[in-house]
Design a protein around this motif. Sequence first.
Motif, PDB file in Angstrom:
ATOM      1  N   LYS A 144       0.543  -1.189  -0.154  1.00 41.92           N
ATOM      2  CA  LYS A 144       0.114   0.019   0.031  1.00 41.92           C
ATOM      3  C   LYS A 144       1.010   1.401   0.004  1.00 41.92           C
ATOM      4  N   ALA A 145       0.633   2.093  -0.872  1.00 39.87           N
ATOM      5  CA  ALA A 145       1.532   3.360  -0.854  1.00 39.87           C
ATOM      6  C   ALA A 145       0.329   4.466  -0.794  1.00 39.87           C
ATOM      7  N   LEU A 146       0.349   5.109   0.580  1.00 43.68           N
ATOM      8  CA  LEU A 146      -0.526   6.125   0.844  1.00 43.68           C
ATOM      9  C   LEU A 146       0.195   7.436   1.004  1.00 43.68           C
ATOM     10  N   GLY A 147      -0.165   8.561   0.027  1.00 44.56           N
ATOM     11  CA  GLY A 147       0.116   9.964  -0.021  1.00 44.56           C
ATOM     12  C   GLY A 147      -0.479  10.740   0.813  1.00 44.56           C
ATOM     13  N   ILE A 148      -0.398  11.889   1.262  1.00 46.82           N
ATOM     14  CA  ILE A 148      -1.112  12.922   1.872  1.00 46.82           C
ATOM     15  C   ILE A 148      -0.538  13.966   1.435  1.00 46.82           C
ATOM     16  N   ASP A 149      -1.608  14.896   1.039  1.00 41.41           N
ATOM     17  CA  ASP A 149      -1.139  16.422   0.752  1.00 41.41           C
ATOM     18  C   ASP A 149      -2.319  17.347   0.707  1.00 41.41           C
ATOM     19  N   PRO A 150      -2.510  18.367   1.580  1.00 37.26           N
ATOM     20  CA  PRO A 150      -3.752  19.136   2.025  1.00 37.26           C
ATOM     21  C   PRO A 150      -4.251  19.765   0.853  1.00 37.26           C
ATOM     22  N   PHE A 151      -3.350  20.203  -0.478  1.00 40.80           N
ATOM     23  CA  PHE A 151      -3.588  20.966  -1.497  1.00 40.80           C
ATOM     24  C   PHE A 151      -4.702  20.206  -2.365  1.00 40.80           C
ATOM     25  N   LEU A 152      -5.938  20.501  -2.502  1.00 40.85           N
ATOM     26  CA  LEU A 152      -6.877  19.756  -3.269  1.00 40.85           C
ATOM     27  C   LEU A 152      -6.562  19.732  -4.723  1.00 40.85           C
ATOM     28  N   LEU A 153      -5.993  20.761  -5.483  1.00 48.12           N
ATOM     29  CA  LEU A 153      -5.551  20.459  -6.787  1.00 48.12           C
ATOM     30  C   LEU A 153      -4.876  19.325  -6.888  1.00 48.12           C
ATOM     31  N   PHE A 154      -3.724  19.100  -6.223  1.00 50.83           N
ATOM     32  CA  PHE A 154      -2.858  17.792  -6.312  1.00 50.83           C
ATOM     33  C   PHE A 154      -3.657  16.369  -6.091  1.00 50.83           C
ATOM     34  N   ASN A 155      -4.841  16.616  -5.303  1.00 47.97           N
ATOM     35  CA  ASN A 155      -5.540  15.325  -5.229  1.00 47.97           C
ATOM     36  C   ASN A 155      -6.374  15.017  -6.457  1.00 47.97           C
ATOM     37  N   TYR A 156      -6.868  16.035  -7.065  1.00 46.29           N
ATOM     38  CA  TYR A 156      -7.561  15.924  -8.417  1.00 46.29           C
ATOM     39  C   TYR A 156      -6.443  15.563  -9.570  1.00 46.29           C
ATOM     40  N   GLN A 157      -5.411  16.074  -9.533  1.00 46.42           N
ATOM     41  CA  GLN A 157      -4.267  15.632 -10.515  1.00 46.42           C
ATOM     42  C   GLN A 157      -4.059  13.985 -10.192  1.00 46.42           C
ATOM     43  N   PHE A 158      -3.953  13.687  -9.067  1.00 47.74           N
ATOM     44  CA  PHE A 158      -3.928  12.112  -8.968  1.00 47.74           C
ATOM     45  C   PHE A 158      -4.865  11.448  -9.212  1.00 47.74           C
ATOM     46  N   GLN A 159      -6.248  11.871  -9.001  1.00 48.27           N
ATOM     47  CA  GLN A 159      -7.386  11.083  -9.592  1.00 48.27           C
ATOM     48  C   GLN A 159      -7.368  11.048 -11.046  1.00 48.27           C
ATOM     49  N   ALA A 160      -6.955  12.172 -11.672  1.00 46.47           N
ATOM     50  CA  ALA A 160      -6.816  12.194 -13.193  1.00 46.47           C
ATOM     51  C   ALA A 160      -6.042  10.938 -13.807  1.00 46.47           C
ATOM     52  N   ILE A 161      -4.817  10.932 -13.096  1.00 44.74           N
ATOM     53  CA  ILE A 161      -3.945  10.086 -13.380  1.00 44.74           C
ATOM     54  C   ILE A 161      -4.473   8.411 -13.326  1.00 44.74           C
ATOM     55  N   LYS A 162      -4.755   8.214 -11.929  1.00 47.94           N
ATOM     56  CA  LYS A 162      -5.345   6.954 -11.433  1.00 47.94           C
ATOM     57  C   LYS A 162      -6.465   6.371 -12.414  1.00 47.94           C
ATOM     58  N   SER A 163      -7.268   7.314 -12.621  1.00 47.19           N
ATOM     59  CA  SER A 163      -8.598   6.937 -13.224  1.00 47.19           C
ATOM     60  C   SER A 163      -8.382   6.418 -14.651  1.00 47.19           C
ATOM     61  N   LEU A 164      -6.896   6.573 -15.467  1.00 52.19           N
ATOM     62  CA  LEU A 164      -6.635   6.211 -16.552  1.00 52.19           C
ATOM     63  C   LEU A 164      -6.172   4.826 -16.508  1.00 52.19           C
ATOM     64  N   ILE A 165      -5.723   4.430 -15.449  1.00 53.15           N
ATOM     65  CA  ILE A 165      -4.923   3.350 -15.133  1.00 53.15           C
ATOM     66  C   ILE A 165      -5.778   1.984 -14.815  1.00 53.15           C
ATOM     67  N   ASP A 166      -5.717   1.021 -15.644  1.00 58.36           N
ATOM     68  CA  ASP A 166      -6.328  -0.331 -15.566  1.00 58.36           C
ATOM     69  C   ASP A 166      -5.365  -1.476 -14.940  1.00 58.36           C
ATOM     70  N   SER A 167      -5.344  -1.279 -13.413  1.00 60.40           N
ATOM     71  CA  SER A 167      -4.424  -2.167 -12.800  1.00 60.40           C
ATOM     72  C   SER A 167      -4.659  -2.217 -11.461  1.00 60.40           C
ATOM     73  N   PRO A 168      -4.243  -3.290 -10.664  1.00 59.21           N
ATOM     74  CA  PRO A 168      -4.292  -3.141  -9.388  1.00 59.21           C
ATOM     75  C   PRO A 168      -3.276  -2.304  -8.508  1.00 59.21           C
ATOM     76  N   LEU A 169      -2.881  -1.367  -9.117  1.00 54.62           N
ATOM     77  CA  LEU A 169      -1.839  -0.467  -8.512  1.00 54.62           C
ATOM     78  C   LEU A 169      -2.164   0.307  -7.110  1.00 54.62           C
ATOM     79  N   GLU A 170      -1.610  -0.338  -5.981  1.00 56.94           N
ATOM     80  CA  GLU A 170      -2.119  -0.089  -4.685  1.00 56.94           C
ATOM     81  C   GLU A 170      -1.655   1.342  -4.325  1.00 56.94           C
ATOM     82  N   ALA A 171      -1.952   2.523  -4.991  1.00 58.94           N
ATOM     83  CA  ALA A 171      -1.690   3.938  -4.414  1.00 58.94           C
ATOM     84  C   ALA A 171      -2.903   4.691  -4.355  1.00 58.94           C
TER      85      ALA A 171
END
Length: 321
Positions: A144-171
């Motif tokens: 499990k790779a858990l990142g924390i960052d209070p800036f909302l934009l960065f959280n949205y950027q991550f979701q943009a990346i992760k939503s394109l990935i078709d794999s069990p990447l645990e992040a």
Amino acid sequence: MKLFFDKFKPFFYNSNLEVISNDCMKASVKAFKVKNGNVPKWDEAIETINTFSKGEVVLNSPYIQIKCNDVNSAELLIALEKLLPWRKGPFMFNDFKLESEWQGDLKWRRISENIKPLVNKNVLDVGSGNGYFTLRMAMEGAQKALGIDPFLLFNYQFQAIKSLIDSPLEAMILPIRLEDMPKKPIFDSVFSMGVLYHQRDHMNHLNNLKAMMAPGADLILETLVVDGEKGYSLIPNDRYARMRNVHCLPSIETLKSWLIDANFRNIKVIDINKTSPKEQRRTPWIGKDAASLQDFLDPNNSSYTIEGHPAPTRVIIICNN
């Protein structure tokens, strides 16, 4: 953000991290409720990207590349531009390159060559930004790779990346500050990179990091430092390299003394590196007329910042609790 909540429970379920899931969910819900005029634009970008076909994620150094077939590149470009500025990266979508401000592969190579393997480890990435390094940790086999960052934009950027990935990447990235995390010693490796000098109370930060570490866990600490003897620190009166919230830059020996005071052991300096324009640079993906390292340095002597302080030099230290 519906996509975030859909993926939240599966990430924590049936793992050592489940003990903090309820508190993390409450803190995340509160963070996403903060009023921000950019949220509608960011939501629109995520909704668009989530309609695209998913693809395989690979390392095409220096890029995290997602090979997503049948994606409309023009629509993807428009959606990603709604999430400017892109600080951490770089990323690649099929053959399209998103050149972020930071060339993160350089830092990750300096780190990965000196740390224990992350395979099957629970990893915490404090101040994760958009999750470039968190993804690298997961791609190296973290359980499990858990990142924390209070800036909302960065959280949205991550979701943009992760939503394109078709794999069990645990992040996963959460919009939470370290001080708001439930203090449970459940992580095998804890990373704090580019965070310490933003803290008004550096000892509180180190103690909070320690509180998250399982017995025998590793702390990988990367921060700005200055030359000097033990006990010396630079405390900028105003800005440092045009950053407002830089509170204290210690000498390496001072930093070691802080770690000793926080009861860390086996303190080892693994890298000292002066930040170069190759690693931090102005690109179109940080916005029109946006500034970067070359704008933060004295134009007549790059050994100094624009304010006359020593130019940014970063150290990486590994130690244990």
